[in-house]
Every structure is written in structure tokens, then in C-alpha cells.
Scaffold this motif. Structure first.
Motif, short mmCIF file in Angstrom:
data_model
loop_
_atom_site.label_atom_id
_atom_site.label_comp_id
_atom_site.label_asym_id
_atom_site.label_seq_id
_atom_site.Cartn_x
_atom_site.Cartn_y
_atom_site.Cartn_z
N UNK A 129 14.46 21.02 17.52
CA UNK A 129 13.21 20.69 16.62
C UNK A 129 13.13 19.08 16.73
N UNK A 130 14.13 18.31 16.94
CA UNK A 130 13.98 17.00 16.54
C UNK A 130 13.08 16.49 17.60
N UNK A 131 13.15 16.53 19.09
CA UNK A 131 12.13 15.88 20.10
C UNK A 131 10.69 16.41 19.56
N UNK A 132 10.56 17.61 19.02
CA UNK A 132 9.12 17.93 18.64
C UNK A 132 8.48 16.97 17.69
N UNK A 133 9.56 16.54 16.73
CA UNK A 133 9.01 15.80 15.49
C UNK A 133 8.72 14.43 16.05
N UNK A 134 9.62 14.13 16.87
CA UNK A 134 9.42 12.71 17.60
C UNK A 134 8.33 12.52 18.42
N UNK A 135 7.85 13.60 18.95
CA UNK A 135 6.56 13.61 19.84
C UNK A 135 5.32 13.64 18.99
N UNK A 136 5.57 14.27 17.90
CA UNK A 136 4.54 14.43 16.84
C UNK A 136 4.22 13.05 16.10
N UNK A 137 5.39 12.38 16.06
CA UNK A 137 5.35 10.81 15.43
C UNK A 137 4.53 10.03 16.22
N UNK A 138 4.94 9.90 17.69
CA UNK A 138 4.39 9.07 18.67
C UNK A 138 2.84 9.42 18.77
N UNK A 139 2.36 10.68 18.78
CA UNK A 139 1.22 10.84 18.93
C UNK A 139 0.04 10.51 17.71
N UNK A 140 1.11 10.54 16.54
CA UNK A 140 0.11 10.07 15.25
C UNK A 140 0.08 8.69 15.34
N UNK A 141 0.95 8.07 15.68
CA UNK A 141 0.94 6.54 15.81
C UNK A 141 -0.23 6.05 16.72
N UNK A 142 -0.19 6.82 17.89
CA UNK A 142 -1.22 6.44 18.96
C UNK A 142 -2.59 6.63 18.59
N UNK A 143 -2.79 7.71 17.69
CA UNK A 143 -4.22 7.91 17.08
C UNK A 143 -4.55 7.24 15.84
#
Length: 285
Positions: free
Chosen positions: A49-63
Motif C-alpha cells: 500500500x505504501x507506494x500507492x500512497x507515495x504516488x498519490x502524494x506526488x500527483x497531489x503535489x503536481x496538481x
């Protein structure tokens, strides 16, 4: 490659959250103990689940932090709250018996993660994106909202758990929630966890509310004024403060505490998410 102004992979966290949610539902639908995950499989699932959380965080930061400036709206607010909530859950579930929350948190994160792609928000401030005070205020505010959203989900689960305990035994023998509820901690433990989350969230909400008083002029070029966002924000702070005082002084608990939590969180949502939803979706401004 961008889609509607977002990275082309922005939909992936939502899809993966949904797959994890389906897996949780499959586990809960199995009533026998032999079908439950072993500690090794449960730990592996937690790490996946951890890499999914990290990917979600990256997409949020970019948006949110874009070249045009600070972009935010009700969709970004909900997605950020969900990301903070699932991140806090990931850490706390190693130490606290809250894995029963995973399914409802994953479902909420699945829905919230896709919203910024559909509702792009608007540029609120072009100059504040590089302001360290603004970033600090933004981070603290969203951690507070994320923790309190997790508390609201926890309170909903407690309400369902209480209803399950009061169901006639012949009705709950084969119900889906019986299989789910059997994997949850006792209500007393759930309640203690709930107030632990609220206490941390309220401390950060206090810092958010009062730091906003000091930084409003510097960040947005205007002094604080009593608009609907400010009023609902202060009202939610008062309600959460009253909840914690009642817990301390008279031992508030049970469904009364659950309703108080949900009411306070509903007012907090109206402070920003509700008002931005009206502006962006209903009025389209």
C-alpha cells in the motif's frame, strides 16, 4: 504527457486504491478464521500500500503547486484530506488495532483521489507558492483536516459497530457486517483510538486557525474578515473543543460522542470544501 492538465498517471492511485478495497471486501466476506490473512500476507499487503500512497502524494503535489501558482479547490481539498488520512492510518495500523478501518478508508481515498482530474480547481495565489510560511500553514492545515476526516470515518464505523452489537443474533449471524465487525477491536478500544486521533487533529486545527489570523495579510494581501469560511472554521474549532472538554469533564462517550464528532466534522467541511463546491460546481465561478 498530461491529461486535462494533470499527469497522465494521476488516475492510477484511485484505481489501485479500488483494487485494494475489493481485496479487503473479499477478506471480510469470508467468515472462517482459516481464510483470514496470515501475519506475513497482512504485512506484505501493508507494504504494497505504501507506494500507492507515495504516488498519490506526488500527483497531489503536481496538481496543487503548479507553474501558474497555488491551485486549489474542493476536489484538491478532499483528495489531500484522504491522502493524509490514509497515510496516518498506514503508520498507526502497525501499532494500533485499526485494520478494520482499512476498507472504508480505501474506498474514500479511491473516490477522493480521482476528483482533482475531474474538477481542476483554480489559481488562488500566484505569489504564495514560494512562501515558506504559506507552505507550513498549508501542510499543518491539511494534516489537521486529514486526521479529523479519519476520525469521522472512525466514528461512522463505530456507529455501524454499535448497531451490529444491538442486532438480534439470528439477523447478524450471516450478515456481511458481522464478518467485518468480528475483526474490529471492542467498542471501548475503538473509542479510545477515536479520541486519540481527535486530540492530535484538534491541536493541529488550533494551530491552523490561529496561524491563519497572522498570515492572512502576508499571504493573500488582505486582513482577516468574517466570511463563511472563517465563521465555519471557528465554529468547528469551538465544537471540537467542546467535545474534548465534555470527554474530559463528564466522560462523554457512545453514540452521543459519535454524533458530536460527525457534526463537528460536517461544519469543518462546510468551512472550505462545501463553499468551494458551491462556487466551482453549482455557481461555476
Amino acid at each position: 504527457m498530461n491529461i486535462l492538465g494533470h499527469p497522465s498517471f494521476a488516475w492510477i492511485p484511485s484505481a489501485l486504491y479500488f483494487l485494494f478495497f475489493l481485496r479487503e471486501i473479499r477478506v471480510y466476506s469470508q467468515n472462517s478464521e482459516k481464510n483470514q490473512d496470515s501475519p506475513a500476507i497482512s504485512g506484505l499487503s501493508q507494504w504494497l500500500l505504501l507506494p500507492i500512497i507515495l504516488l498519490h502524494g506526488v500527483t497531489l503535489h503536481e496538481s496543487i503547486f503548479t507553474q501558474q501558482g497555488f491551485v486549489f479547490g474542493f476536489a484538491q481539498a478532499l483528495s489531500t484530506m484522504a491522502w493524509i488520512g490514509v497515510t496516518f492510518f498506514w503508520f498507526e495500523s502497525w501499532y494500533l488495532p485499526i485494520k478494520g478501518l482499512r476498507a472504508i478508508i480505501l474506498l474514500a481515498a479511491c473516490v477522493a483521489a480521482i476528483l482533482p482530474i475531474i474538477f481542476s480547481g483554480s489559481v488562488l495565489s500566484a505569489r504564495s507558492i514560494d512562501d515558506p510560511w504559506f507552505r507550513a500553514h498549508f501542510i499543518v492545515a491539511n494534516v489537521a483536516y486529514g486526521l479529523l476526516s479519519l476520525a469521522a470515518l472512525h466514528a461512522i464505523l463505530m456507529h455501524w459497530q454499535d448497531r451490529h452489537l444491538h442486532m438480534p443474533s439470528h439477523d447478524k449471524a450471516n450478515s456481511f457486517f458481522a464478518k467485518w465487525g468480528n475483526r474490529l477491536p471492542p467498542l471501548m478500544s475503538m473509542e479510545n483510538i477515536l479520541f486519540r486521533i481527535i486530540t492530535v487533529g484538534f491541536a493541529l486545527l488550533t494551530l491552523t486557525v490561529f496561524s491563519g489570523l497572522f498570515f492572512s495579510q502576508a499571504l493573500f494581501g488582505r486582513a482577516l474578515f468574517w466570511d463563511h469560511k472563517t465563521i465555519f472554521g471557528f465554529l468547528s474549532w469551538v465544537m471540537f473543543a467542546g467535545l474534548l472538554i465534555a470527554r474530559w469533564r463528564v466522560g462523554l462517550r457512545g453514540l452521543t460522542a459519535v454524533r458530536w464528532v460527525l457534526g463537528s466534522f460536517g461544519v469543518l467541511l462546510m468551512a472550505y470544501v462545501g463553499s468551494r463546491f458551491v462556487l466551482e460546481v453549482l455557481i461555476q465561478r
